[in-house]
Motif scaffolding. Structure first.
Motif, PDB file in Angstrom:
ATOM      1  N   ALA A  22      40.480  39.488  37.187  1.00 42.31           N
ATOM      2  CA  ALA A  22      39.183  39.106  36.623  1.00 42.31           C
ATOM      3  C   ALA A  22      38.342  38.394  37.670  1.00 42.31           C
ATOM      4  O   ALA A  22      37.134  38.667  37.806  1.00 42.31           O
ATOM      5  CB  ALA A  22      39.377  38.227  35.398  1.00 42.31           C
ATOM      6  N   ARG A  23      38.930  37.486  38.422  1.00 41.51           N
ATOM      7  CA  ARG A  23      38.202  36.753  39.459  1.00 41.51           C
ATOM      8  C   ARG A  23      37.670  37.710  40.523  1.00 41.51           C
ATOM      9  O   ARG A  23      36.509  37.632  40.930  1.00 41.51           O
ATOM     10  CB  ARG A  23      39.114  35.710  40.106  1.00 41.51           C
ATOM     11  N   THR A  24      38.509  38.641  40.957  1.00 42.14           N
ATOM     12  CA  THR A  24      38.099  39.616  41.967  1.00 42.14           C
ATOM     13  C   THR A  24      36.973  40.503  41.455  1.00 42.14           C
ATOM     14  O   THR A  24      35.996  40.754  42.160  1.00 42.14           O
ATOM     15  CB  THR A  24      39.300  40.481  42.393  1.00 42.14           C
ATOM     16  N   ALA A  25      37.084  40.958  40.219  1.00 41.33           N
ATOM     17  CA  ALA A  25      36.041  41.805  39.636  1.00 41.33           C
ATOM     18  C   ALA A  25      34.721  41.055  39.547  1.00 41.33           C
ATOM     19  O   ALA A  25      33.660  41.608  39.868  1.00 41.33           O
ATOM     20  CB  ALA A  25      36.475  42.300  38.254  1.00 41.33           C
ATOM     21  N   ARG A  26      34.766  39.802  39.136  1.00 42.41           N
ATOM     22  CA  ARG A  26      33.531  39.011  39.046  1.00 42.41           C
ATOM     23  C   ARG A  26      32.885  38.844  40.425  1.00 42.41           C
ATOM     24  O   ARG A  26      31.670  38.974  40.573  1.00 42.41           O
ATOM     25  CB  ARG A  26      33.812  37.638  38.433  1.00 42.41           C
ATOM     26  N   LEU A  27      33.689  38.569  41.438  1.00 41.82           N
ATOM     27  CA  LEU A  27      33.144  38.400  42.781  1.00 41.82           C
ATOM     28  C   LEU A  27      32.588  39.713  43.335  1.00 41.82           C
ATOM     29  O   LEU A  27      31.590  39.719  44.053  1.00 41.82           O
ATOM     30  CB  LEU A  27      34.212  37.838  43.718  1.00 41.82           C
ATOM     31  N   MET A  28      33.210  40.824  42.982  1.00 44.37           N
ATOM     32  CA  MET A  28      32.740  42.125  43.461  1.00 44.37           C
ATOM     33  C   MET A  28      31.355  42.460  42.913  1.00 44.37           C
ATOM     34  O   MET A  28      30.560  43.111  43.596  1.00 44.37           O
ATOM     35  CB  MET A  28      33.733  43.220  43.088  1.00 44.37           C
ATOM     36  N   ILE A  29      31.071  42.034  41.703  1.00 51.40           N
ATOM     37  CA  ILE A  29      29.764  42.337  41.122  1.00 51.40           C
ATOM     38  C   ILE A  29      28.799  41.166  41.232  1.00 51.40           C
ATOM     39  O   ILE A  29      27.686  41.234  40.739  1.00 51.40           O
ATOM     40  CB  ILE A  29      29.883  42.802  39.651  1.00 51.40           C
ATOM     41  N   GLY A  30      29.227  40.113  41.896  1.00 56.89           N
ATOM     42  CA  GLY A  30      28.305  39.019  42.196  1.00 56.89           C
ATOM     43  C   GLY A  30      28.273  37.877  41.219  1.00 56.89           C
ATOM     44  O   GLY A  30      27.349  37.074  41.247  1.00 56.89           O
ATOM     45  N   ILE A  31      29.246  37.762  40.364  1.00 58.32           N
ATOM     46  CA  ILE A  31      29.302  36.625  39.447  1.00 58.32           C
ATOM     47  C   ILE A  31      30.182  35.552  40.093  1.00 58.32           C
ATOM     48  O   ILE A  31      31.361  35.781  40.331  1.00 58.32           O
ATOM     49  CB  ILE A  31      29.874  37.024  38.071  1.00 58.32           C
TER      50      ILE A  31
END
Length: 76
Positions: A22-31
């Motif tokens: 979840a953390r990686t996905a958020r960082l990938m999309i800029g959250i």
């Protein structure tokens, strides 16, 4: 009971994997990751105030898109 211990260990690993995914996905999309920010501030800058989530989110968005500098470098 090695079976129960192994099940508990796998459960902990699954939760950890879910959190990192979840953390990686958020960082990938800029959250940005607010929890990491709070932990960093408490550990390294305890004398400084901690922004609320809303303040943090706005600051990160402005930094990402350079809104305050008069230029918008959006996605397109």
């Amino acid at each position: 009971m090695p079976g129960i211990l192994m099940l508990k260990e796998w459960s902990v690993r699954a939760v950890t994997a879910k959190e990192w995914t979840a953390r990686t996905a958020r960082l990938m999309i800029g959250i940005p990751d607010y929890e990491t920010y709070v932990a960093h501030r408490k550990a390294n800058h305890p004398q400084l105030p901690i922004m609320t989530y809303e303040e943090f989110f706005v600051e990160r968005q402005e930094a990402r898109y350079a809104v305050s500098k008069g230029r918008f470098k959006g996605c397109c």
